[in-house]
Enzyme design. Structure first.
Site, PDB file in Angstrom:
ATOM      1  N   ASP A  85       0.788   0.855  69.317  1.00 40.32           N
ATOM      2  CA  ASP A  85       1.239   0.284  68.053  1.00 40.32           C
ATOM      3  C   ASP A  85       2.719  -0.055  68.155  1.00 40.32           C
ATOM      4  O   ASP A  85       3.438   0.496  68.994  1.00 40.32           O
ATOM      5  CB  ASP A  85       1.003   1.288  66.916  1.00 40.32           C
ATOM      6  CG  ASP A  85       0.979   0.637  65.549  1.00 40.32           C
ATOM      7  OD1 ASP A  85       0.619  -0.560  65.443  1.00 40.32           O
ATOM      8  OD2 ASP A  85       1.300   1.324  64.560  1.00 40.32           O
ATOM      9  N   GLU A  86       3.189  -0.965  67.304  1.00 41.74           N
ATOM     10  CA  GLU A  86       4.607  -1.335  67.220  1.00 41.74           C
ATOM     11  C   GLU A  86       5.161  -1.778  68.576  1.00 41.74           C
ATOM     12  O   GLU A  86       6.238  -1.355  69.010  1.00 41.74           O
ATOM     13  CB  GLU A  86       5.436  -0.186  66.633  1.00 41.74           C
ATOM     14  CG  GLU A  86       4.959   0.309  65.282  1.00 41.74           C
ATOM     15  CD  GLU A  86       5.099  -0.695  64.142  1.00 41.74           C
ATOM     16  OE1 GLU A  86       5.733  -1.749  64.329  1.00 41.74           O
ATOM     17  OE2 GLU A  86       4.550  -0.422  63.062  1.00 41.74           O
ATOM     18  N   CYS A 180       6.217 -17.467  54.618  1.00 42.04           N
ATOM     19  CA  CYS A 180       6.042 -18.694  55.396  1.00 42.04           C
ATOM     20  C   CYS A 180       7.432 -19.219  55.782  1.00 42.04           C
ATOM     21  O   CYS A 180       8.458 -18.724  55.294  1.00 42.04           O
ATOM     22  CB  CYS A 180       5.275 -19.736  54.569  1.00 42.04           C
ATOM     23  SG  CYS A 180       6.172 -20.309  53.104  1.00 42.04           S
TER      24      CYS A 180
END
Length: 191
Positions: A85-86, A180
């Site tokens: 993870d990460e 976005c």
């Protein structure tokens, strides 16, 4: 033949819950997995992979001097899969160790992480993963302001967007938002 997968996405894209699901699926089939996470991410405690939905599990913490290959190779009963993870917080040496696990031990490795930081720059760990991964997959989520795909991370200080400062500051939804491109450069005045 084993492969190195890099699955990236913006914050809140379900990366950690997907890792936890993959680990669960392997273990439900009677297969062994090893889960790693960088020690720098201590939001839920060092050596813990946790999802915002409340599911977590213990993991092997990775610090600068951790030799992931040696840990996996020395494991009694080789794992069927290695999950990380990460991944954005990995060092180049860690990515090289993951490649070695795939190529020399023939164990698949799946790494989950962010691609870019709030300055819109690749994290060093992610850059190395992009160079070495056999498969690169995007995990998508939507902008907090609209329904477009979130591709950027917006950082806030005192409720205002910031684009400079320390690259690594561990935080959650109170500090960062997935947005976005349009809302990264032109965030609404009040959030």
């Amino acid at each position: 033949m084993a492969q190195l997968y890099f699955r990236f996405g913006a914050m809140n894209a379900s990366k950690s819950i997907q890792l936890l699901t993959v680990a669960h699926n392997y273990e439900q089939s009677g297969k062994k997995v090893l889960v790693f996470t960088p020690a720098i991410d201590d939001r839920y405690g060092v050596g813990k992979v946790a999802s915002r939905v409340g599911i977590s599990r213990e993991a092997i913490p990775i610090s600068d001097d951790t030799d992931i290959f040696a840990i996996v190779a020395g494991e009694e009963g080789r794992p069927h899969c290695v999950l990380v993870d990460e991944g954005q917080f990995l060092g180049k040496q860690h990515v090289e160790q993951l490649v070695k696990i795939v190529d020399e031990l023939d164990i698949p490795v799946i790494v989950y992480g962010l691609l870019k930081d709030f300055k819109n720059q690749l994290f060093p760990g992610s850059a190395h993963l992009l160079c070495e991964a056999d498969k690169i997959e995007e995990i998508k989520t939507v902008c907090v302001y609209c329904n477009k795909k979130a591709t950027h991370i917006l950082k806030f200080k005192d409720g205002r967007p910031v684009y400079t400062g320390e690259t690594i500051e561990i935080g959650g939804n109170d500090t960062y938002s997935s947005v976005c491109r349009r809302h990264y450069y032109h965030p609404p005045v009040a959030y």
